[in-house]
Design a protein around this motif. Sequence first.
Motif, PDB file in Angstrom:
ATOM      1  N   ALA A 107       1.215  -1.190   0.427  1.00 52.15           N
ATOM      2  CA  ALA A 107      -0.057  -0.123   0.085  1.00 52.15           C
ATOM      3  C   ALA A 107       0.485   1.214   0.080  1.00 52.15           C
ATOM      4  CB  ALA A 107      -1.046   0.001   1.161  1.00 52.15           C
ATOM      5  N   SER A 108       0.034   2.358  -0.472  1.00 56.96           N
ATOM      6  CA  SER A 108       1.083   3.538  -0.095  1.00 56.96           C
ATOM      7  C   SER A 108       0.127   4.650   0.276  1.00 56.96           C
ATOM      8  CB  SER A 108       1.448   4.162  -1.821  1.00 56.96           C
ATOM      9  OG  SER A 108       1.443   5.826  -1.974  1.00 56.96           O
ATOM     10  N   LEU A 109       1.015   5.510   1.024  1.00 60.05           N
ATOM     11  CA  LEU A 109       0.374   6.749   1.923  1.00 60.05           C
ATOM     12  C   LEU A 109       1.395   8.244   1.049  1.00 60.05           C
ATOM     13  CD1 LEU A 109       0.846   5.898   6.414  1.00 60.05           C
ATOM     14  CD2 LEU A 109      -0.967   6.004   4.372  1.00 60.05           C
ATOM     15  N   LYS A 110       0.739   8.285   0.642  1.00 57.88           N
ATOM     16  CA  LYS A 110       1.096   9.799   0.291  1.00 57.88           C
ATOM     17  C   LYS A 110       1.041  10.891   0.918  1.00 57.88           C
ATOM     18  CE  LYS A 110       1.740   8.402  -4.308  1.00 57.88           C
ATOM     19  NZ  LYS A 110       1.012   8.225  -5.679  1.00 57.88           N
ATOM     20  N   GLY A 111       1.754  12.554   1.372  1.00 59.54           N
ATOM     21  CA  GLY A 111       1.310  13.856   1.575  1.00 59.54           C
ATOM     22  C   GLY A 111       2.621  14.310   1.966  1.00 59.54           C
ATOM     23  N   SER A 112       2.892  14.522   3.414  1.00 56.78           N
ATOM     24  CA  SER A 112       4.332  15.875   3.403  1.00 56.78           C
ATOM     25  C   SER A 112       4.105  15.495   4.606  1.00 56.78           C
ATOM     26  CB  SER A 112       3.377  16.475   3.867  1.00 56.78           C
ATOM     27  OG  SER A 112       2.779  16.980   4.371  1.00 56.78           O
ATOM     28  N   LEU A 113       5.697  15.452   5.025  1.00 55.28           N
ATOM     29  CA  LEU A 113       6.511  15.459   5.777  1.00 55.28           C
ATOM     30  C   LEU A 113       6.285  14.098   7.029  1.00 55.28           C
ATOM     31  CD1 LEU A 113       5.470  18.188   7.943  1.00 55.28           C
ATOM     32  CD2 LEU A 113       7.110  18.037   7.256  1.00 55.28           C
ATOM     33  N   LEU A 114       5.677  12.744   6.304  1.00 53.85           N
ATOM     34  CA  LEU A 114       5.997  11.127   6.294  1.00 53.85           C
ATOM     35  C   LEU A 114       6.868  10.388   6.646  1.00 53.85           C
ATOM     36  CD1 LEU A 114       3.527  10.145   4.228  1.00 53.85           C
ATOM     37  CD2 LEU A 114       2.649  10.824   6.397  1.00 53.85           C
ATOM     38  N   LYS A 115       8.761  11.238   6.524  1.00 50.52           N
ATOM     39  CA  LYS A 115       9.620  10.254   6.359  1.00 50.52           C
ATOM     40  C   LYS A 115       9.991   9.699   8.667  1.00 50.52           C
ATOM     41  CE  LYS A 115      14.468  10.067   5.577  1.00 50.52           C
ATOM     42  NZ  LYS A 115      14.571   8.388   4.662  1.00 50.52           N
ATOM     43  N   PHE A 116      10.472   8.688   8.508  1.00 47.79           N
ATOM     44  CA  PHE A 116      10.491   8.518   9.666  1.00 47.79           C
ATOM     45  C   PHE A 116      12.396   7.567  10.413  1.00 47.79           C
ATOM     46  CE2 PHE A 116       7.933   5.069   8.009  1.00 47.79           C
ATOM     47  CZ  PHE A 116       7.949   3.918   8.644  1.00 47.79           C
ATOM     48  N   ASP A 117      12.061   7.560  11.058  1.00 44.30           N
ATOM     49  CA  ASP A 117      13.479   6.830  11.798  1.00 44.30           C
ATOM     50  C   ASP A 117      12.910   5.224  11.813  1.00 44.30           C
ATOM     51  OD1 ASP A 117      15.502   5.531  11.919  1.00 44.30           O
ATOM     52  OD2 ASP A 117      16.193   6.957  13.878  1.00 44.30           O
ATOM     53  N   GLU A 118      13.671   4.330  10.840  1.00 43.76           N
ATOM     54  CA  GLU A 118      12.687   2.642  10.793  1.00 43.76           C
ATOM     55  C   GLU A 118      13.651   2.628  12.016  1.00 43.76           C
ATOM     56  OE1 GLU A 118      12.661   1.165   6.965  1.00 43.76           O
ATOM     57  OE2 GLU A 118      13.148   2.827   6.473  1.00 43.76           O
ATOM     58  N   GLU A 119      15.036   3.001  12.451  1.00 44.44           N
ATOM     59  CA  GLU A 119      15.612   2.372  13.716  1.00 44.44           C
ATOM     60  C   GLU A 119      15.254   2.523  15.076  1.00 44.44           C
ATOM     61  OE1 GLU A 119      18.782   0.662  13.044  1.00 44.44           O
ATOM     62  OE2 GLU A 119      17.872   1.158  11.030  1.00 44.44           O
ATOM     63  N   ASP A 120      14.324   3.418  15.487  1.00 41.99           N
ATOM     64  CA  ASP A 120      13.648   3.848  16.346  1.00 41.99           C
ATOM     65  C   ASP A 120      11.742   2.576  16.240  1.00 41.99           C
ATOM     66  OD1 ASP A 120      12.292   4.822  18.373  1.00 41.99           O
ATOM     67  OD2 ASP A 120      12.174   7.167  18.077  1.00 41.99           O
ATOM     68  N   ALA A 121      12.039   1.921  16.702  1.00 38.12           N
ATOM     69  CA  ALA A 121      10.520   0.727  17.277  1.00 38.12           C
ATOM     70  C   ALA A 121       9.452   2.296  17.441  1.00 38.12           C
ATOM     71  CB  ALA A 121      11.018  -0.319  18.116  1.00 38.12           C
ATOM     72  N   ASP A 122       9.468   2.964  18.143  1.00 34.75           N
ATOM     73  CA  ASP A 122       8.083   3.930  18.637  1.00 34.75           C
ATOM     74  C   ASP A 122       7.394   4.827  17.054  1.00 34.75           C
ATOM     75  OD1 ASP A 122       8.066   3.198  20.824  1.00 34.75           O
ATOM     76  OD2 ASP A 122       9.815   5.321  21.766  1.00 34.75           O
ATOM     77  N   GLN A 123       8.764   4.874  16.197  1.00 38.32           N
ATOM     78  CA  GLN A 123       8.066   5.815  15.166  1.00 38.32           C
ATOM     79  C   GLN A 123       7.896   4.882  13.658  1.00 38.32           C
ATOM     80  OE1 GLN A 123      10.954   9.185  13.443  1.00 38.32           O
ATOM     81  NE2 GLN A 123      11.955   8.978  15.629  1.00 38.32           N
ATOM     82  N   GLY A 124       7.042   4.965  12.912  1.00 35.85           N
ATOM     83  CA  GLY A 124       7.204   4.594  11.844  1.00 35.85           C
ATOM     84  C   GLY A 124       4.992   4.302  10.837  1.00 35.85           C
ATOM     85  N   ILE A 125       4.535   3.496  10.745  1.00 34.78           N
ATOM     86  CA  ILE A 125       3.289   3.383  10.798  1.00 34.78           C
ATOM     87  C   ILE A 125       2.355   2.642  11.617  1.00 34.78           C
ATOM     88  CG2 ILE A 125       1.815   3.187   8.013  1.00 34.78           C
ATOM     89  CD1 ILE A 125       4.823   3.102   6.478  1.00 34.78           C
ATOM     90  N   PHE A 126       1.601   3.000  11.193  1.00 37.17           N
ATOM     91  CA  PHE A 126       0.143   2.504  12.457  1.00 37.17           C
ATOM     92  C   PHE A 126      -0.329   1.798  12.036  1.00 37.17           C
ATOM     93  CE2 PHE A 126       4.281   3.971  15.123  1.00 37.17           C
ATOM     94  CZ  PHE A 126       4.455   2.313  15.934  1.00 37.17           C
ATOM     95  N   PHE A 127      -1.413   0.870  11.748  1.00 32.97           N
ATOM     96  CA  PHE A 127      -3.025   0.928  11.882  1.00 32.97           C
ATOM     97  C   PHE A 127      -3.769   0.398  13.197  1.00 32.97           C
ATOM     98  CE2 PHE A 127      -1.453  -0.412   8.191  1.00 32.97           C
ATOM     99  CZ  PHE A 127      -2.272  -0.204   6.669  1.00 32.97           C
ATOM    100  N   ILE A 128      -4.359   1.818  13.577  1.00 34.68           N
ATOM    101  CA  ILE A 128      -4.752   1.392  14.473  1.00 34.68           C
ATOM    102  C   ILE A 128      -6.279   1.153  14.605  1.00 34.68           C
ATOM    103  CG2 ILE A 128      -6.036   3.150  16.645  1.00 34.68           C
ATOM    104  CD1 ILE A 128      -2.831   3.983  15.739  1.00 34.68           C
ATOM    105  N   ALA A 129      -6.949   0.549  15.430  1.00 37.00           N
ATOM    106  CA  ALA A 129      -7.649  -0.682  15.523  1.00 37.00           C
ATOM    107  C   ALA A 129      -9.316   0.500  15.736  1.00 37.00           C
ATOM    108  CB  ALA A 129      -8.277  -1.628  16.227  1.00 37.00           C
TER     109      ALA A 129
END
Length: 111
Positions: free
Chosen positions: A27-49
């Motif tokens: 899947a793809s997300l488009k927008g702005s200021l989306l980049k995150f640090d993949e080394e940091d477990a707290d950062q990233g993309i999350f699906f919220i139920a």
Amino acid sequence: MVQPVIQQFTDLKTKAVNETFSPGQIASLKGSLLKFDEEDADQGIFFIAGDGAATKVVNVVKNKPSELLFFVPEALKTGSFQVEVRTIFKNYKSMRAGRFLIDLVPVGSGD
């Protein structure tokens, strides 16, 4: 406040925009200021139920400020979800989150 902005979610398997996602598919997300640090477990993309439970995306293919490409977690087969990007910007110390306020549902979950 500076935060990630999600403007569009696309299920690249079905080409559906801002509606559904295919578990285990890209899947793809488009927008702005989306980049995150993949080394940091707290950062990233999350699906919220609906109950607030968060499922983190583990397989990110592209991590750019204007677009994220990733594999949707396989386990998300029922329910509706909102997508959130969490990041810490350079020169900022605190976590910033941007949530896409459109409910997304898995393909074939009784739509």
